[in-house]
Design a protein around this motif. Structure first.
Motif, PDB file in Angstrom:
ATOM      1  N   LYS A  51      -4.655   6.360  -0.884  1.00 36.94           N
ATOM      2  CA  LYS A  51      -4.022   4.961  -1.206  1.00 36.94           C
ATOM      3  C   LYS A  51      -4.001   4.309  -2.399  1.00 36.94           C
ATOM      4  O   LYS A  51      -4.900   4.500  -2.997  1.00 36.94           O
ATOM      5  N   TYR A  70      -2.493   0.696  -4.222  1.00 32.68           N
ATOM      6  CA  TYR A  70      -2.084  -0.612  -4.064  1.00 32.68           C
ATOM      7  C   TYR A  70      -1.447  -1.248  -5.192  1.00 32.68           C
ATOM      8  O   TYR A  70      -1.810  -1.192  -6.218  1.00 32.68           O
ATOM      9  N   GLU A 122      -8.195   0.412  -3.834  1.00 30.72           N
ATOM     10  CA  GLU A 122      -8.618  -0.809  -3.029  1.00 30.72           C
ATOM     11  C   GLU A 122      -9.277  -2.032  -3.722  1.00 30.72           C
ATOM     12  O   GLU A 122      -9.286  -2.931  -3.708  1.00 30.72           O
ATOM     13  N   GLN A 156       0.850  -1.124   0.129  1.00 34.97           N
ATOM     14  CA  GLN A 156       0.031   0.050   0.023  1.00 34.97           C
ATOM     15  C   GLN A 156       1.024   1.222   0.012  1.00 34.97           C
ATOM     16  O   GLN A 156       1.935   1.283   0.775  1.00 34.97           O
TER      17      GLN A 156
END
Length: 139
Positions: free
Chosen positions: A94, A96, A112, A75
């Motif tokens: 964020k 990933y 996500e 992450q």
């Protein structure tokens, strides 16, 4: 006298530079997490290239990692946002990544939802617990 003082000041500052840097190398496939400064934690692969000692696969700031067999999940957050003391980690943007250490295929950046869909498609359902990269310093 001034030049001696300046030299000592530069020497003392440079002696401290990198003192808090570290490498975590207990990942599958020989991959490593490198902390190069307070705003730079990256996922790297050591190389034999004479021009570079590591190849950075995921740039700063790798905030969390998890492992499942040959897969490394990461992450990443924006280091500028992370440095903003007024923001909780829950509100940081964020992205990933998923790395297959056998094939060296890296997928990402993903949001996500897409990350978890990708994991499900690859039958990856049981990652180790997500580990904050700052906790890896003493491991």
């Amino acid at each position: 006298m001034k030049s001696s003082f300046a030299f000592c000041a530069v020497l003392s500052l440079s002696a401290c530079a990198g003192a808090a840097d570290w490498t975590y190398d207990d990942l599958p496939g020989g991959y490593e997490i490198h902390r190069n400064c307070s705003n730079s934690i990256t996922l790297c692969k050591p190389t034999q290239d004479a021009k570079a000692t590591t190849a950075v696969l995921i740039g700063s700031y790798v905030d969390m990692v998890a492992v499942h067999e040959q897969h490394i999940a990461a992450q990443r957050v924006n280091p500028a946002e992370r440095a903003d003391a007024g923001k909780s980690s829950d509100v940081l943007e964020k992205s990933y990544f998923l790395l297959d250490t056998d094939s060296e295929e890296l997928v990402g950046p993903l949001d996500e939802f897409t990350f978890w869909v990708t994991c499900k498609q690859l039958n990856i359902t049981d990652f180790s617990s997500w580990i904050n990269t700052t906790d890896l310093e003493n491991n």
